[in-house]
Design an enzyme around this catalytic site. Structure first.
Site, short mmCIF file in Angstrom:
data_model
loop_
_atom_site.label_atom_id
_atom_site.label_comp_id
_atom_site.label_asym_id
_atom_site.label_seq_id
_atom_site.Cartn_x
_atom_site.Cartn_y
_atom_site.Cartn_z
N GLU A 51 46.86 105.88 -1.33
CA GLU A 51 48.01 106.80 -1.41
C GLU A 51 47.79 107.67 -2.65
OE1 GLU A 51 51.93 105.01 -1.63
OE2 GLU A 51 52.89 106.95 -1.97
N ASN A 122 52.66 111.91 -0.06
CA ASN A 122 54.13 111.99 -0.06
C ASN A 122 54.57 113.42 0.20
OD1 ASN A 122 55.01 109.20 -0.99
ND2 ASN A 122 53.44 109.74 -2.49
N GLU A 154 53.93 110.60 4.20
CA GLU A 154 55.01 109.66 3.90
C GLU A 154 56.29 110.44 3.60
OE1 GLU A 154 54.08 106.71 0.99
OE2 GLU A 154 52.36 105.97 2.13
N ASP A 184 58.84 105.97 4.37
CA ASP A 184 58.70 105.34 3.06
C ASP A 184 60.05 104.78 2.59
OD1 ASP A 184 57.47 104.69 0.67
OD2 ASP A 184 56.98 106.74 0.11
N GLU A 241 54.87 97.58 -0.13
CA GLU A 241 54.38 98.07 -1.42
C GLU A 241 55.15 97.39 -2.55
OE1 GLU A 241 54.92 102.28 -1.81
OE2 GLU A 241 57.08 102.15 -1.58
P1 C2E Z 1 56.59 106.09 -3.76
O1 C2E Z 1 56.03 107.07 -2.79
O2 C2E Z 1 57.47 105.01 -3.24
O3 C2E Z 1 55.32 105.50 -4.53
C1 C2E Z 1 55.22 104.19 -4.97
C2 C2E Z 1 55.59 104.08 -6.44
O4 C2E Z 1 55.58 102.70 -6.80
C3 C2E Z 1 54.60 104.76 -7.37
O5 C2E Z 1 55.33 105.19 -8.49
C4 C2E Z 1 53.67 103.60 -7.75
O6 C2E Z 1 53.01 103.83 -8.97
C5 C2E Z 1 54.66 102.47 -7.85
N1 C2E Z 1 54.07 101.14 -7.61
C6 C2E Z 1 53.03 100.84 -6.80
N2 C2E Z 1 52.78 99.51 -6.82
C7 C2E Z 1 53.70 98.96 -7.65
C8 C2E Z 1 53.96 97.61 -8.09
O7 C2E Z 1 53.30 96.64 -7.72
N3 C2E Z 1 55.01 97.45 -8.95
C9 C2E Z 1 55.77 98.49 -9.39
N4 C2E Z 1 56.76 98.23 -10.24
N5 C2E Z 1 55.54 99.78 -9.00
C10 C2E Z 1 54.52 100.00 -8.14
P2 C2E Z 1 55.15 106.63 -9.11
O8 C2E Z 1 53.69 107.04 -9.11
O9 C2E Z 1 55.90 106.62 -10.40
O10 C2E Z 1 55.88 107.59 -8.09
C11 C2E Z 1 57.27 107.53 -7.92
C12 C2E Z 1 57.69 108.35 -6.74
O11 C2E Z 1 57.47 109.75 -6.95
C13 C2E Z 1 56.91 108.03 -5.47
O12 C2E Z 1 57.42 106.85 -4.90
C14 C2E Z 1 57.17 109.28 -4.64
O13 C2E Z 1 58.42 109.21 -4.01
C15 C2E Z 1 57.22 110.35 -5.71
N6 C2E Z 1 55.92 111.06 -5.73
C16 C2E Z 1 54.78 110.76 -6.40
N7 C2E Z 1 53.81 111.68 -6.15
C17 C2E Z 1 54.37 112.58 -5.27
C18 C2E Z 1 53.88 113.78 -4.64
O14 C2E Z 1 52.72 114.20 -4.78
N8 C2E Z 1 54.77 114.43 -3.81
C19 C2E Z 1 56.05 113.99 -3.60
N9 C2E Z 1 56.85 114.68 -2.80
N10 C2E Z 1 56.52 112.87 -4.18
C20 C2E Z 1 55.69 112.18 -5.00
CA CA Z 2 57.93 103.78 -1.49
CA CA Z 3 55.02 106.85 -0.91
#
Ligand code: C2E
Ligand code: CA
Ligand code: CA
Length: 289
Positions: A51, A122, A154, A184, A241
């Site tokens: 991802e 995403n 997603e 998601d 996840e």
């Molecule tokens: P998401 O799509 O639900 O992505 C999963 C989030 O959970 C990611 O946070 C990831 O780093 C984190 N994560 C993964 N495994 C674990 C784990 O074992 N424990 C915990 N505590 N966290 C874990 P991140 O990178 O901070 O991203 C947060 C949200 O921001 C994403 O949630 C997504 O909704 C959004 N996002 C990130 N990149 C993009 C993008 O390029 N476009 C869009 N539209 N949204 C994005």
């Molecule tokens: Ca998610």
């Molecule tokens: Ca996601």
């Protein structure tokens, strides 16, 4: 004259938030980067894909949480530009894997498994109306020789359900072209069975709030079980996840979950760190038989 003690300082407002202008500037400079988090089969040891997640290292404020800058991009009309920049970086990297010239070229992996890996991206609900964005994306995939089946878009449950009629139209088009669609953060919204059956998804992603508390909470386990059952009864893949320890991974395996993602398996990583992660993952898999 000595300065008089003025008493403890009133608490400050805390670090300031980044501004829309700064995000605009970061996009113009190409300063929004990406990291990749691996997704693996729950049973067995196969790598399923990655991802892509956006990252912003602010020159003054440091790393900004995606939740903060994605919301800023959405409210300020910059989300399509951000999505395009994320896509451009991720597609180039992903297509490089096929040509075995990319960062994973040094890692011994059977050529066939490289060609089956998927890339999850995403997509904000706000971008769903932007047909031009998806047309450009389709042309880009064609130019790079990437089959649409290998891309998974997603959408969060809440965003897909914001306007289910409009979503149905664009999502059906994307699905007919062969792209995969994932719901998601599943379990946090209120989609009805009917909406779920109508929208052409190929995957459900159990929200990490349930996965991270599965070992302590009976309710979380009940949600996980019912999402797996629901997904399978609709012929969808189910991904969990937020897996942070072995016990949770074992529990998901026993519950019949298909795919797994989380810090226990692999953190989101820069492209350069992936070969070492794959090497270690494969070595561990061989050790555990
Ligand atoms: P998401 O799509 O639900 O992505 C999963 C989030 O959970 C990611 O946070 C990831 O780093 C984190 N994560 C993964 N495994 C674990 C784990 O074992 N424990 C915990 N505590 N966290 C874990 P991140 O990178 O901070 O991203 C947060 C949200 O921001 C994403 O949630 C997504 O909704 C959004 N996002 C990130 N990149 C993009 C993008 O390029 N476009 C869009 N539209 N949204 C994005
Ligand atoms: Ca998610
Ligand atoms: Ca996601």
């Amino acid at each position: 004259m000595p300065r008089l003690y003025a008493g403890p300082r009133a608490p400050g407002p805390g670090p300031r938030q980044p501004t829309l202008k700064e995000l605009h500037h970061a996009l113009a400079k190409g300063a929004i980067g990406v990291v990749y988090q691996p997704k693996v089969a729950c049973r067995g040891t196969e790598l399923a894909g990655f991802e892509v997640l956006a990252r912003w290292q602010h020159p003054e404020l440091g790393a900004i949480a995606p939740d903060v800058f994605i919301a800023l991009a959405e409210s300020g009309g910059l989300i399509d530009e951000l999505t395009e920049q994320v896509l451009e970086q991720a597609l180039n990297w992903f297509a490089g894997l096929n040509r075995a010239k990319g960062a994973l070229a040094a890692v011994p992996m059977p050529a066939c498994s490289l060609k089956q890996l998927t890339l999850s991206i995403n997509i904000s609900a706000r971008s769903l109306g932007n047909l031009a964005l998806f047309e450009r994306l389709e042309r880009r995939c064609e130019a790079l020789g990437l089959a649409p089946e290998r891309l998974i878009f997603e959408l969060t449950e809440t965003s897909a359900m914001e306007d289910p009629v409009a979503s149905l139209d664009i999502l059906t088009r994307l699905r007919m072209k062969g792209f995969q669609l994932s719901l998601d953060d599943f379990g946090t919204g209120f989609s009805s069975m009917l909406q779920l059956v109508r929208l052409p998804f190929s995957e459900l992603k159990v929200d990490k709030s349930f996965v991270m508390t599965a070992m302590q909470s009976q309710e979380s386990r009940a949600v996980i079980k019912s999402v797996i059952e629901l997904g399978h009864s609709l012929g969808l893949q189910v991904t969990a996840e937020g897996i942070e320890d072995r016990k949770t991974l074992d529990y998901l395996r026993q519950s019949g979950c298909d795919l797994a993602q989380g810090y226990f398996i692999g953190r989101p990583m820069a492209e350069a760190a992936l070969p070492a992660w794959i090497h270690d993952y494969q070595a561990q898999a061989r050790e555990n038989g």
